[in-house]
Design a protein around this motif. Structure first.
Motif, PDB file in Angstrom:
ATOM      1  N   VAL A 122       0.793  -1.227   0.000  1.00  0.00           N
ATOM      2  CA  VAL A 122       0.000   0.000   0.000  1.00  0.00           C
ATOM      3  C   VAL A 122       0.825   1.276   0.000  1.00  0.00           C
ATOM      4  CG1 VAL A 122      -1.862  -1.189   1.222  1.00  0.00           C
ATOM      5  CG2 VAL A 122      -0.140   0.067   2.536  1.00  0.00           C
ATOM      6  N   VAL A 123       2.146   1.153   0.030  1.00  0.00           N
ATOM      7  CA  VAL A 123       2.981   2.349   0.202  1.00  0.00           C
ATOM      8  C   VAL A 123       2.775   3.359  -0.921  1.00  0.00           C
ATOM      9  CG1 VAL A 123       5.006   1.346  -0.966  1.00  0.00           C
ATOM     10  CG2 VAL A 123       5.316   3.147   0.772  1.00  0.00           C
ATOM     11  N   ALA A 124       2.487   2.877  -2.134  1.00  0.00           N
ATOM     12  CA  ALA A 124       2.303   3.796  -3.264  1.00  0.00           C
ATOM     13  C   ALA A 124       0.974   4.548  -3.180  1.00  0.00           C
ATOM     14  CB  ALA A 124       2.389   3.032  -4.581  1.00  0.00           C
ATOM     15  N   ASP A 125      -0.020   3.927  -2.544  1.00  0.00           N
ATOM     16  CA  ASP A 125      -1.343   4.538  -2.442  1.00  0.00           C
ATOM     17  C   ASP A 125      -1.970   4.065  -1.129  1.00  0.00           C
ATOM     18  OD1 ASP A 125      -3.632   5.915  -2.947  1.00  0.00           O
ATOM     19  OD2 ASP A 125      -4.284   4.695  -4.659  1.00  0.00           O
ATOM     20  N   PRO A 126      -1.561   4.615   0.000  1.00  0.00           N
ATOM     21  CA  PRO A 126      -1.953   4.071   1.300  1.00  0.00           C
ATOM     22  C   PRO A 126      -3.401   4.350   1.668  1.00  0.00           C
ATOM     23  CG  PRO A 126      -0.683   6.071   1.603  1.00  0.00           C
ATOM     24  CD  PRO A 126      -0.646   5.776   0.129  1.00  0.00           C
ATOM     25  N   TYR A 127      -3.966   3.430   2.455  1.00  0.00           N
ATOM     26  CA  TYR A 127      -5.251   3.716   3.091  1.00  0.00           C
ATOM     27  C   TYR A 127      -5.001   4.736   4.201  1.00  0.00           C
ATOM     28  CZ  TYR A 127      -3.531   0.140   6.391  1.00  0.00           C
ATOM     29  OH  TYR A 127      -2.782  -0.575   7.276  1.00  0.00           O
ATOM     30  N   GLN A 128      -6.060   5.277   4.774  1.00  0.00           N
ATOM     31  CA  GLN A 128      -5.893   6.419   5.678  1.00  0.00           C
ATOM     32  C   GLN A 128      -5.590   6.048   7.136  1.00  0.00           C
ATOM     33  OE1 GLN A 128      -8.123   6.776   2.849  1.00  0.00           O
ATOM     34  NE2 GLN A 128      -6.250   7.855   2.253  1.00  0.00           N
ATOM     35  N   GLY A 129      -5.965   4.855   7.559  1.00  0.00           N
ATOM     36  CA  GLY A 129      -5.665   4.529   8.950  1.00  0.00           C
ATOM     37  C   GLY A 129      -6.390   3.298   9.450  1.00  0.00           C
ATOM     38  N   ALA A 130      -6.191   3.009  10.734  1.00  0.00           N
ATOM     39  CA  ALA A 130      -6.790   1.828  11.345  1.00  0.00           C
ATOM     40  C   ALA A 130      -7.037   2.071  12.823  1.00  0.00           C
ATOM     41  CB  ALA A 130      -5.884   0.612  11.160  1.00  0.00           C
ATOM     42  N   VAL A 131      -8.100   1.452  13.330  1.00  0.00           N
ATOM     43  CA  VAL A 131      -8.360   1.400  14.771  1.00  0.00           C
ATOM     44  C   VAL A 131      -8.390  -0.073  15.152  1.00  0.00           C
ATOM     45  CG1 VAL A 131     -10.034   1.794  16.617  1.00  0.00           C
ATOM     46  CG2 VAL A 131      -9.634   3.567  14.902  1.00  0.00           C
ATOM     47  N   TRP A 132      -7.460  -0.466  16.008  1.00  0.00           N
ATOM     48  CA  TRP A 132      -7.366  -1.848  16.457  1.00  0.00           C
ATOM     49  C   TRP A 132      -7.521  -1.873  17.978  1.00  0.00           C
ATOM     50  CZ3 TRP A 132      -2.610  -2.127  12.843  1.00  0.00           C
ATOM     51  CH2 TRP A 132      -3.050  -2.431  11.537  1.00  0.00           C
ATOM     52  N   ALA A 133      -8.560  -2.551  18.456  1.00  0.00           N
ATOM     53  CA  ALA A 133      -8.865  -2.574  19.890  1.00  0.00           C
ATOM     54  C   ALA A 133      -8.559  -3.942  20.486  1.00  0.00           C
ATOM     55  CB  ALA A 133     -10.336  -2.221  20.120  1.00  0.00           C
ATOM     56  N   GLY A 134      -7.985  -3.935  21.680  1.00  0.00           N
ATOM     57  CA  GLY A 134      -7.715  -5.178  22.396  1.00  0.00           C
ATOM     58  C   GLY A 134      -6.911  -6.185  21.605  1.00  0.00           C
ATOM     59  N   PRO A 135      -5.782  -5.774  20.987  1.00  0.00           N
ATOM     60  CA  PRO A 135      -5.023  -6.729  20.167  1.00  0.00           C
ATOM     61  C   PRO A 135      -4.454  -7.861  21.020  1.00  0.00           C
ATOM     62  CG  PRO A 135      -3.719  -4.752  20.577  1.00  0.00           C
ATOM     63  CD  PRO A 135      -5.099  -4.473  21.102  1.00  0.00           C
ATOM     64  N   PRO A 136      -4.636  -9.138  20.637  1.00  0.00           N
ATOM     65  CA  PRO A 136      -4.077 -10.245  21.413  1.00  0.00           C
ATOM     66  C   PRO A 136      -2.553 -10.157  21.489  1.00  0.00           C
ATOM     67  CG  PRO A 136      -5.690 -11.041  19.831  1.00  0.00           C
ATOM     68  CD  PRO A 136      -5.429  -9.606  19.486  1.00  0.00           C
ATOM     69  N   PHE A 137      -1.995 -10.669  22.559  1.00  0.00           N
ATOM     70  CA  PHE A 137      -0.561 -10.513  22.833  1.00  0.00           C
ATOM     71  C   PHE A 137       0.357 -11.018  21.722  1.00  0.00           C
ATOM     72  CE2 PHE A 137      -1.763 -14.646  24.434  1.00  0.00           C
ATOM     73  CZ  PHE A 137      -0.680 -15.463  24.163  1.00  0.00           C
ATOM     74  N   PRO A 138      -0.041 -12.004  20.856  1.00  0.00           N
ATOM     75  CA  PRO A 138       0.894 -12.395  19.796  1.00  0.00           C
ATOM     76  C   PRO A 138       0.866 -11.482  18.566  1.00  0.00           C
ATOM     77  CG  PRO A 138      -0.647 -14.196  20.344  1.00  0.00           C
ATOM     78  CD  PRO A 138      -1.200 -12.915  20.890  1.00  0.00           C
TER      79      PRO A 138
END
Length: 552
Positions: free
Chosen positions: A384-400
């Motif tokens: 995606v580096v050439a045309d990136p998406y705008q962002g992300a919200v990640w909640a409670g990511p598991p420890f791995p």
């Protein structure tokens, strides 16, 4: 008679083992991340007692194997009475304190002190648990002796011992993994499959042809699955959004493809894209690619707030990859979630990047728990580096979780592990109950990623190394929802955190692994920057969701 029997019973156990077992038992009664009640505490304490006893027996066996000097018999008998009395007194003292320790967590989480840890109940359950573990251990020891004795006429004594241990371990694992575990998994798999197919009579198929699951939809109502139907049906309508925001609002678009929608994950991803195009998802101001949890559940607390923030001018799309709970899905199908997430991202992103940049929606990613981990795996920066998406919200990511783990380990020195700061904060930031995203006005880059995590979330902060080393998040400043009386103990803390994982969703909303919509609002405001929102309006929206939750 009874005293004589009790004395003989105690004599049958290792004194070293009982002493260490008592220390482990006492440590297990101290608080960890999630409050426990009597039954859970009793099982945990029984397992801790068993582990302590096993360590003590192993140390004693090592002492004997190394032919170190033994204690005089008379001194040992005299000392044993003192040690056993000390163990009993210590156990009673810690049992009495257990309720106040558990209440130290409850108070932080806004729960009333419950005093639900009954000392007699905990002690009884712990003893039963220990008895079961001892019976299994002695059965395995008997099997080991039989195998070793059969081998001794043919091989050296110590070789026979090692071979007996290996064979016994393999037999035990084959029974657990090949019989018990597989039977349990098949039973749960069948149950969750049937549950996924149940159609709630109270949830009707949408009449609007623009909605997924309607008669005009490419995905029929049955094909959505239980979680998909709930997700599509629970969307706020335009009037509800307008009444809260004070401005005109659209109907949010929600697209979902269940497991029964298509045979393969690639087919489901293509079908979801076709449905998204059909209902005009790419004509909205924002588009969110969602990776659900293991069961296919999409948390309304994570999606409803951003739909309000965009006043309904938003679309979201998700596909189901399992109907099992996240922990079981991770155990049985460890790579399937990431495969599904990547398939959906590839389809949607591939279509999105071909659209004119001034006429396409802003593109975001979202996931909770296992969904956060798999959403992170849906794309690579090189894709995606050439045309990136705008962002992300990640909640409670598991420890791995891949990125979370790397970023937390590489955090700025001095920032706590439960709320780390990564480099200059231009790409990745962390927040929890209190908004911590401002970072003294530091500028954002073209991609904005926010991790929403609570310090009391054991899914995030489980640490397999806690058996022998103190986790980083226990060092220095504690999170606001972590008891100051939480202490690290070898092995015991690992057992406590393992139990905490099972209890992670039993907390009030806003703690543990239960994420509150008002905390999502800060994350989405930072990532998506929806227009037309002042601080006062944001606070009012938070108040609306808090009041809505209390009214339920």
């Amino acid at each position: 008679m009874v005293f004589r029997w009790a004395a003989r019973t105690i004599d049958a156990f290792s004194l070293t083992g009982l002493a260490l077992a008592t220390l482990f038992f006492c440590a297990s009664l101290t608080p960890s991340l999630i409050p426990r009640e009597s039954i859970t505490q009793g099982i945990l304490s029984g397992l801790s007692f068993s582990c302590g006893y096993g360590v003590g027996v192993a140390l004693r066996a090592l002492w004997t194997y190394m032919e170190l000097p033994r204690t005089d018999r008379r001194r040992l008998v005299s000392a044993s009475r003192t040690i056993l009395l000390a163990c009993l007194l210590a156990a009673v003292f810690f049992l009495i304190q257990a309720s106040s320790w558990q209440d130290s967590i409850r108070i932080l989480m806004g729960m009333a002190p419950a005093n639900k840890v009954g000392p007699f109940e905990v002690a009884a359950i712990a003893l039963v648990t220990f008895a079961v573990v001892i019976l299994i251990a002695r059965l395995l020891a008997r099997v080991f002796r039989i195998i070793a004795n059969r081998l001794r006429p043919h091989v050296p004594r110590r070789v026979a011992g090692v071979a007996g241990l290996v064979v016994t371990t393999l037999l035990f694992w084959s029974v657990v993994d090949g019989v018990l575990l597989r039977f349990a998994i098949r039973a749960m798999d069948s149950s969750y499959r049937e549950l996924d197919q149940i159609i709630d009579a109270e949830i009707k198929p949408p009449a609007d042809p623009q909605k997924t699951g309607s008669s005009a939809s490419l995905i029929n109502w049955q094909g959505l699955g239980k979680m998909g139907r709930s997700y599509v049906a629970s969307a706020p309508n335009g009037n509800e959004i307008a009444s809260q925001t004070g401005q005109g609002a659209k109907e949010p678009i929600r697209v979902y493809a269940g497991l029964n929608s298509a045979r393969t994950v690639e087919d489901r991803a293509r079908l979801a894209l076709e449905e998204l195009v059909r209902v005009g998802g790419f004509e909205r101001s924002a588009l969110i690619i969602i990776t659900p949890t293991g069961t296919g559940w999409v948390d309304p607390a994570g999606i409803d707030p951003v739909e309000y923030l965009y006043r309904g001018d938003i679309a979201s799309v998700a596909i189901q990859y399992s109907y099992l709970p996240s922990w079981l899905s991770l155990l049985v199908e460890p790579g399937y979630g990431s495969e599904a997430s990547r398939a959906l991202f590839t389809q949607v992103y591939g279509y999105w990047k071909k659209l004119p940049k001034d006429r396409r929606p802003k593109l975001y990613l979202y996931g909770l728990s296992l969904g956060a981990m798999n959403s992170d795996l849906s794309s690579d920066i090189y894709d995606v580096v050439a045309d990136p998406y705008q962002g992300a919200v990640w909640a409670g990511p598991p420890f791995p979780s891949r990125t979370w783990k790397s970023v937390t380990a590489g955090r700025v020195a001095g920032s706590p592990a439960w709320l780390p700061r990564f480099r200059d904060g231009s790409v990745i930031r962390f927040t929890s109950q209190r908004n911590a995203l401002d970072l003294d006005g530091a500028p954002w880059g073209p991609i904005r990623v926010v991790y929403l995590q609570y310090a009391s979330d054991p899914i995030v902060f489980f640490d397999p190394h806690a058996a022998y080393s103190k986790p980083d998040w226990m060092k220095g400043e504690r999170g606001p929802d972590v008891s100051q009386r939480f202490r690290w103990f070898p092995i015991v803390t690992l057992l406590q955190l393992t139990v905490d994982i099972g209890l992670g969703t039993t907390t009030p909303m806003g703690y543990g692994h239960v994420y509150a919509p008002e905390h999502y609002i800060d994350a989405w405001m930072a990532v998506a920057q929806p227009p037309g929102w002042t601080a006062e309006k944001v606070d009012a929206l938070k108040g609306f969701f808090v009041a809505q939750r209390k009214a339920e």
